[in-house]
Design a protein around this motif. Sequence first.
Motif, short mmCIF file in Angstrom:
data_model
loop_
_atom_site.label_atom_id
_atom_site.label_comp_id
_atom_site.label_asym_id
_atom_site.label_seq_id
_atom_site.Cartn_x
_atom_site.Cartn_y
_atom_site.Cartn_z
N GLU A 53 12.52 6.40 6.75
CA GLU A 53 12.15 6.29 5.33
C GLU A 53 12.08 7.75 4.55
N VAL A 54 12.75 7.85 3.50
CA VAL A 54 12.81 9.27 2.74
C VAL A 54 12.47 8.78 1.24
N PRO A 55 12.16 9.76 0.47
CA PRO A 55 11.68 9.71 -0.97
C PRO A 55 13.02 8.99 -1.82
N ALA A 56 12.87 8.09 -2.63
CA ALA A 56 13.96 7.25 -3.43
C ALA A 56 14.93 8.06 -3.72
N GLY A 57 16.14 7.89 -3.69
CA GLY A 57 17.48 8.77 -4.21
C GLY A 57 17.78 9.70 -2.96
N ASN A 79 0.71 -1.29 0.12
CA ASN A 79 -0.12 -0.17 -0.02
C ASN A 79 0.78 1.41 -0.05
N THR A 80 2.10 1.15 -0.46
CA THR A 80 2.87 2.24 -0.61
C THR A 80 3.06 2.63 -1.99
N PRO A 81 2.60 3.86 -2.48
CA PRO A 81 2.66 4.03 -3.93
C PRO A 81 3.85 4.81 -4.40
N ARG A 82 4.77 5.03 -3.61
CA ARG A 82 6.06 5.99 -3.82
C ARG A 82 7.48 5.05 -3.59
N SER A 83 8.22 4.84 -4.43
CA SER A 83 9.40 4.20 -4.11
C SER A 83 10.35 5.06 -2.95
#
Length: 160
Positions: free
Chosen positions: A138-142, A96-100
Amino acid sequence: MRASPVLLALLLAACTDPAEPPAEPVARAGESIPFQIDGRLAFVRGADTLKTIAIEVADTDSTRARGLMQRSEIPDDTGMLFVFPAAEPQAFYMANTPRSLDIQFYAADSTLLNVAENTTPYSLDNVLSEGPAQFVVEVPAGASRRIGLVPGDRITWTLD
């Protein structure tokens, strides 16, 4: 085969936990849960601060279970800090987590153990800490790569 009324009552009781309220906030279908700023977190190497971000804190069972699920938008320079009662091997997944995301695992002394970069949205695969972790970010991918994090870096935080 027909279930007895006693068995049905036991099954229903096992499926609910009246002592544990539902995770808040709750999003309706198609809605995103808004990001809540609870404080600031700094990524530190030696005496140098590499980057400071705004954080939302997950420090209860329900907020840790929810994490960044149902968040279609995660503002730049933000993240979620998971605080656990003790350092233990941790396993996260992306249901249920839509963002990497990048998932960072930190020991009890706040030193970085490992980073799982660019996790797969909606995946049920476990993302594991490489040792006992008491804190997870947890942080946005990259973001971890842009900051330049390496094992041994530390985090510090303050709450509003």
